[in-house]
Each structure stands twice: as structure tokens, then as C-alpha cells.
Design a protein around this motif. Structure first.
Motif, PDB file in Angstrom:
ATOM      1  N   LEU A  40      32.357  -5.202   9.695  1.00 57.32           N
ATOM      2  CA  LEU A  40      31.296  -5.587   8.807  1.00 57.32           C
ATOM      3  C   LEU A  40      30.383  -4.176   9.196  1.00 57.32           C
ATOM      4  CD1 LEU A  40      30.700  -9.424   8.697  1.00 57.32           C
ATOM      5  CD2 LEU A  40      31.279  -8.070   6.951  1.00 57.32           C
ATOM      6  N   LYS A  41      30.355  -3.544  10.261  1.00 55.79           N
ATOM      7  CA  LYS A  41      29.493  -2.393  10.378  1.00 55.79           C
ATOM      8  C   LYS A  41      30.075  -1.093   9.499  1.00 55.79           C
ATOM      9  CE  LYS A  41      28.429  -3.011  15.319  1.00 55.79           C
ATOM     10  NZ  LYS A  41      28.577  -2.423  16.671  1.00 55.79           N
ATOM     11  N   LYS A  42      31.151  -1.165   9.047  1.00 60.83           N
ATOM     12  CA  LYS A  42      31.927  -0.026   8.196  1.00 60.83           C
ATOM     13  C   LYS A  42      32.122  -0.626   6.780  1.00 60.83           C
ATOM     14  CE  LYS A  42      34.378   1.255  11.990  1.00 60.83           C
ATOM     15  NZ  LYS A  42      35.689   0.929  12.967  1.00 60.83           N
ATOM     16  N   GLU A  43      32.082  -1.840   6.377  1.00 56.63           N
ATOM     17  CA  GLU A  43      32.531  -2.328   5.067  1.00 56.63           C
ATOM     18  C   GLU A  43      31.546  -3.440   4.768  1.00 56.63           C
ATOM     19  OE1 GLU A  43      35.111  -1.064   3.153  1.00 56.63           O
ATOM     20  OE2 GLU A  43      35.725   0.179   4.964  1.00 56.63           O
ATOM     21  N   SER A  44      31.282  -3.824   3.505  1.00 54.66           N
ATOM     22  CA  SER A  44      30.394  -4.916   3.001  1.00 54.66           C
ATOM     23  C   SER A  44      31.389  -5.802   2.524  1.00 54.66           C
ATOM     24  CB  SER A  44      29.633  -4.230   1.966  1.00 54.66           C
ATOM     25  OG  SER A  44      30.515  -4.118   0.821  1.00 54.66           O
ATOM     26  N   ALA A  45      30.743  -7.045   2.375  1.00 51.47           N
ATOM     27  CA  ALA A  45      31.351  -8.465   2.087  1.00 51.47           C
ATOM     28  C   ALA A  45      30.344  -9.060   0.868  1.00 51.47           C
ATOM     29  CB  ALA A  45      31.656  -9.285   3.182  1.00 51.47           C
ATOM     30  N   ASP A  46      31.173  -9.434   0.017  1.00 45.73           N
ATOM     31  CA  ASP A  46      30.273 -10.393  -0.855  1.00 45.73           C
ATOM     32  C   ASP A  46      29.775 -11.693  -0.443  1.00 45.73           C
ATOM     33  OD1 ASP A  46      30.354  -8.709  -2.953  1.00 45.73           O
ATOM     34  OD2 ASP A  46      32.291  -8.940  -3.331  1.00 45.73           O
ATOM     35  N   CYS A  47      30.809 -12.484   0.552  1.00 47.62           N
ATOM     36  CA  CYS A  47      30.934 -13.752   1.148  1.00 47.62           C
ATOM     37  C   CYS A  47      31.362 -13.696   2.464  1.00 47.62           C
ATOM     38  CB  CYS A  47      31.473 -14.818   0.238  1.00 47.62           C
ATOM     39  SG  CYS A  47      31.605 -16.341   0.807  1.00 47.62           S
ATOM     40  N   ILE A  48      30.843 -14.445   3.293  1.00 45.38           N
ATOM     41  CA  ILE A  48      31.531 -14.596   4.804  1.00 45.38           C
ATOM     42  C   ILE A  48      31.591 -16.181   4.992  1.00 45.38           C
ATOM     43  CG2 ILE A  48      31.155 -14.185   7.223  1.00 45.38           C
ATOM     44  CD1 ILE A  48      29.305 -11.871   6.534  1.00 45.38           C
ATOM     45  N   LEU A  49      32.821 -16.346   5.269  1.00 47.24           N
ATOM     46  CA  LEU A  49      33.269 -17.728   5.876  1.00 47.24           C
ATOM     47  C   LEU A  49      33.516 -17.756   7.202  1.00 47.24           C
ATOM     48  CD1 LEU A  49      35.473 -18.847   2.728  1.00 47.24           C
ATOM     49  CD2 LEU A  49      33.048 -19.394   2.972  1.00 47.24           C
ATOM     50  N   CYS A  50      32.743 -18.393   8.193  1.00 52.68           N
ATOM     51  CA  CYS A  50      32.782 -18.401   9.409  1.00 52.68           C
ATOM     52  C   CYS A  50      32.653 -19.767  10.003  1.00 52.68           C
ATOM     53  CB  CYS A  50      31.586 -17.652   9.902  1.00 52.68           C
ATOM     54  SG  CYS A  50      31.642 -17.197  11.878  1.00 52.68           S
ATOM     55  N   ASP A  51      33.679 -19.985  10.886  1.00 58.42           N
ATOM     56  CA  ASP A  51      33.951 -21.216  11.592  1.00 58.42           C
ATOM     57  C   ASP A  51      32.521 -21.257  12.540  1.00 58.42           C
ATOM     58  OD1 ASP A  51      34.362 -23.268  13.397  1.00 58.42           O
ATOM     59  OD2 ASP A  51      36.281 -22.435  14.262  1.00 58.42           O
ATOM     60  N   PHE A  52      32.032 -22.201  12.536  1.00 59.98           N
ATOM     61  CA  PHE A  52      30.538 -22.469  13.452  1.00 59.98           C
ATOM     62  C   PHE A  52      30.928 -22.509  15.173  1.00 59.98           C
ATOM     63  CE2 PHE A  52      27.038 -24.674  15.165  1.00 59.98           C
ATOM     64  CZ  PHE A  52      25.895 -23.789  15.225  1.00 59.98           C
ATOM     65  N   GLN A  53      31.817 -23.174  15.272  1.00 57.51           N
ATOM     66  CA  GLN A  53      32.231 -23.262  16.877  1.00 57.51           C
ATOM     67  C   GLN A  53      33.633 -22.785  17.240  1.00 57.51           C
ATOM     68  OE1 GLN A  53      32.193 -27.627  17.398  1.00 57.51           O
ATOM     69  NE2 GLN A  53      30.193 -27.567  17.566  1.00 57.51           N
ATOM     70  N   MET A  54      33.423 -21.752  17.929  1.00 56.63           N
ATOM     71  CA  MET A  54      34.429 -20.830  18.541  1.00 56.63           C
ATOM     72  C   MET A  54      34.222 -20.631  19.936  1.00 56.63           C
ATOM     73  SD  MET A  54      35.221 -18.096  15.315  1.00 56.63           S
ATOM     74  CE  MET A  54      33.614 -17.456  15.279  1.00 56.63           C
ATOM     75  N   PRO A  55      35.444 -20.437  20.598  1.00 54.69           N
ATOM     76  CA  PRO A  55      35.158 -20.471  22.162  1.00 54.69           C
ATOM     77  C   PRO A  55      34.339 -19.668  22.769  1.00 54.69           C
ATOM     78  CG  PRO A  55      37.479 -20.193  21.434  1.00 54.69           C
ATOM     79  CD  PRO A  55      36.942 -20.142  20.008  1.00 54.69           C
ATOM     80  N   ARG A  56      34.202 -18.297  22.400  1.00 56.32           N
ATOM     81  CA  ARG A  56      33.358 -17.308  23.186  1.00 56.32           C
ATOM     82  C   ARG A  56      32.033 -17.059  22.384  1.00 56.32           C
ATOM     83  NH1 ARG A  56      38.500 -14.302  24.093  1.00 56.32           N
ATOM     84  NH2 ARG A  56      39.119 -15.170  26.295  1.00 56.32           N
ATOM     85  N   GLN A  57      32.154 -17.040  20.994  1.00 54.26           N
ATOM     86  CA  GLN A  57      30.791 -16.891  20.392  1.00 54.26           C
ATOM     87  C   GLN A  57      30.994 -17.529  19.052  1.00 54.26           C
ATOM     88  OE1 GLN A  57      31.025 -12.515  19.734  1.00 54.26           O
ATOM     89  NE2 GLN A  57      29.295 -12.233  20.856  1.00 54.26           N
ATOM     90  N   ASN A  58      29.808 -18.235  18.580  1.00 52.86           N
ATOM     91  CA  ASN A  58      29.698 -18.966  17.239  1.00 52.86           C
ATOM     92  C   ASN A  58      29.531 -18.045  15.914  1.00 52.86           C
ATOM     93  OD1 ASN A  58      27.005 -19.236  17.133  1.00 52.86           O
ATOM     94  ND2 ASN A  58      27.089 -20.587  18.742  1.00 52.86           N
ATOM     95  N   GLY A  59      29.459 -19.128  14.907  1.00 53.54           N
ATOM     96  CA  GLY A  59      28.974 -18.470  13.934  1.00 53.54           C
ATOM     97  C   GLY A  59      27.670 -17.687  13.812  1.00 53.54           C
ATOM     98  N   LEU A  60      26.811 -18.354  14.358  1.00 54.71           N
ATOM     99  CA  LEU A  60      25.660 -17.942  14.612  1.00 54.71           C
ATOM    100  C   LEU A  60      25.460 -16.424  15.143  1.00 54.71           C
ATOM    101  CD1 LEU A  60      23.197 -21.069  15.092  1.00 54.71           C
ATOM    102  CD2 LEU A  60      23.487 -19.755  12.986  1.00 54.71           C
ATOM    103  N   ASP A  61      26.066 -16.348  16.154  1.00 57.64           N
ATOM    104  CA  ASP A  61      26.236 -15.158  16.753  1.00 57.64           C
ATOM    105  C   ASP A  61      26.716 -13.965  15.693  1.00 57.64           C
ATOM    106  OD1 ASP A  61      25.694 -15.931  19.212  1.00 57.64           O
ATOM    107  OD2 ASP A  61      27.681 -16.723  19.724  1.00 57.64           O
ATOM    108  N   LEU A  62      27.442 -14.271  14.734  1.00 57.27           N
ATOM    109  CA  LEU A  62      27.839 -13.288  13.983  1.00 57.27           C
ATOM    110  C   LEU A  62      26.770 -12.764  12.974  1.00 57.27           C
ATOM    111  CD1 LEU A  62      30.219 -11.678  12.323  1.00 57.27           C
ATOM    112  CD2 LEU A  62      30.334 -13.946  10.659  1.00 57.27           C
ATOM    113  N   PHE A  63      25.781 -13.596  12.599  1.00 58.63           N
ATOM    114  CA  PHE A  63      24.791 -13.167  11.909  1.00 58.63           C
ATOM    115  C   PHE A  63      23.549 -12.474  12.589  1.00 58.63           C
ATOM    116  CE2 PHE A  63      27.165 -16.405   9.502  1.00 58.63           C
ATOM    117  CZ  PHE A  63      27.329 -15.779   8.330  1.00 58.63           C
ATOM    118  N   LYS A  64      23.581 -12.814  13.813  1.00 62.97           N
ATOM    119  CA  LYS A  64      22.633 -11.995  14.654  1.00 62.97           C
ATOM    120  C   LYS A  64      22.938 -10.477  14.754  1.00 62.97           C
ATOM    121  CE  LYS A  64      21.621 -15.607  17.699  1.00 62.97           C
ATOM    122  NZ  LYS A  64      21.795 -16.345  18.954  1.00 62.97           N
TER     123      LYS A  64
END
Length: 64
Positions: A40-64
Motif C-alpha cells: 500500500l506504500k506503492k499502490e492504491s486500493a479502493d477497498c481493504i478487507l482486513c481480519d481484525f485478529q491476527m497473531p502478530r498485528q491486528n487490523g487496526l495496526d494496518l490503518f495506523k
């Protein structure tokens, strides 16, 4: 629509990819937040579907 999928469960990514592509969307999936962030640093997206609970980082970490 370009959709980014982030989920640590490969089966979920596979099902979402199949169904969304059948509806005419462009999809790309990642199994971790760091992989998705690098993309996402290089490309854009119209929509992001992200699992909220993952082992190392969660969905909220993605949006930070």
C-alpha cells in the motif's frame, strides 16, 4: 474496484479472491499486515478487507 485482502488464514483469502473476482473486482491478498503495508506504500486500493485478529498485528495496526 481494486480490493486488498489481509488475513492470516489462507482459506479465507482464497474464498474472498474467488468470489470478488467473479463479481468483476481486482483483488490482491496478503497474509500479514507488514506485507500489506509495503504494498500500500506503492499502490492504491479502493477497498481493504482486513481480519481484525491476527497473531502478530491486528487490523487496526494496518490503518495506523
Amino acid at each position: 474496484m481494486k480490493i486488498v485482502i489481509v488475513d492470516d488464514e489462507s482459506d479465507i483469502c482464497l474464498i474472498l479472491n474467488i468470489e470478488l473476482k467473479a463479481l468483476g473486482h481486482e483483488t490482491i491478498s496478503f497474509s500479514s499486515v507488514p506485507e500489506a503495508v509495503e504494498y500500500l506504500k506503492k499502490e492504491s486500493a479502493d477497498c481493504i478487507l482486513c481480519d481484525f485478529q491476527m497473531p502478530r498485528q491486528n487490523g487496526l495496526d494496518l490503518f495506523k
